[in-house]
Design an enzyme around this catalytic site. Structure first.
Site, short mmCIF file in Angstrom:
data_model
loop_
_atom_site.label_atom_id
_atom_site.label_comp_id
_atom_site.label_asym_id
_atom_site.label_seq_id
_atom_site.Cartn_x
_atom_site.Cartn_y
_atom_site.Cartn_z
CE1 TYR A 1 -4.03 -1.80 5.45
CE2 TYR A 1 -3.00 0.21 4.63
CZ TYR A 1 -3.66 -0.98 4.39
OH TYR A 1 -3.96 -1.37 3.09
CB SER B 1 -0.88 0.01 1.26
OG SER B 1 -1.47 1.27 1.47
#
Length: 247
Positions: free
Chosen positions: A159, A146
């Site tokens: 995350y 990501s």
């Protein structure tokens, strides 16, 4: 490169492949000729729909339920794929969660779960398929990272950590597996039109993306095919973010 024949005769496993980015990748692999195992954890109907879409397009696919953050379930998953489709040639570690938490709200349980699902699962699945890839002298592993791995992101520090770790895992495996004919790369999507990204999509972040829109799952699938098709590309992270970041 002919997308219709690139992966003919190969078997691909996509974790978290029933919806969103995972489904886009699974369908791209199916169009490229691979037999695809679509892994899911809860949503059996969506996994069945993904399999049906691949079948209707002329491919071959199965749905396999497993929690890929649990070693025993990964072992059972791999055995089922080998039994029904054959040894895994292409592994896409896509399974992940994105629980939005502020710095003051995140708990130890949030952190542990995110690292387990987003990072540990990639380790477990990679270890499970490596013996077969080594035996055949060919393998392709793609980890879905990501933009949050190298930027602030909008999910939370847990995350960020999980995706940064995934890129480190990518480089570590790539360096060690290249002599075995196995490449390991990562794709780092920006904002993509999925259920998981809905809260961020609604925040107006798309207005700041240079191409003027958010991405589509099939565009991430195209990027996966690109890195799979290049035997000289390994240990790299390819950003697919509409020009939102050049890191």
């Amino acid at each position: 490169m002919d997308e219709q024949t690139t992966l003919a005769g190969r078997v691909a496993l996509v974790t978290g492949g029933s919806r969103g980015i995972g489904r886009g990748i699974a369908e791209a692999l199916g169009r490229a000729g691979a037999a695809v195992a679509v892994n899911y954890r809860h949503r059996e109907d969506e996994a069945a729909a993904a399999v049906a879409a691949i079948d209707e397009a002329g491919g071959r696919a199965i749905a396999v339920c497993a929690d890929v953050s649990v070693a025993a379930e990964v072992q059972a998953l791999t055995e089922q794929v080998v039994s029904e489709l054959g040894p895994v040639d292409v592994l896409v570690n896509n399974a992940g969660i994105a629980t939005i938490r502020g710095v003051d709200d995140i708990t130890e349980a949030d952190f542990d779960q995110t690292l387990s699902v987003n990072l540990k699962s990639a380790f477990l699945c990679t270890q499970a398929v490596l013996p077969g890839m080594r035996e055949r002298g060919w393998g392709r592993i793609v980890n879905i990272s990501s933009i949050a791995a190298r930027g602030a992101g909008g999910i939370g520090v847990h995350y960020n950590a999980s995706k940064s770790g995934l890129e480190g895992l990518t480089r570590g495996y790539a360096a060690r597996l290249a002599p075995d004919g196995i490449t390991v790369n990562a794709i780092a999507p920006g904002l993509v039109d999925t259920e998981m990204a809905a809260p961020l999509k609604e925040s107006g972040v798309a207005d700041r993306i240079p191409v003027g829109r958010i991405g589509r799952p099939d565009e991430i699938g195209q990027a996966v095919l690109m890195v799979i098709g290049n035997a000289y590309l390994t240990g790299q992270t390819v950003a697919v973010n509409g020009g939102g970041s050049f890191v």
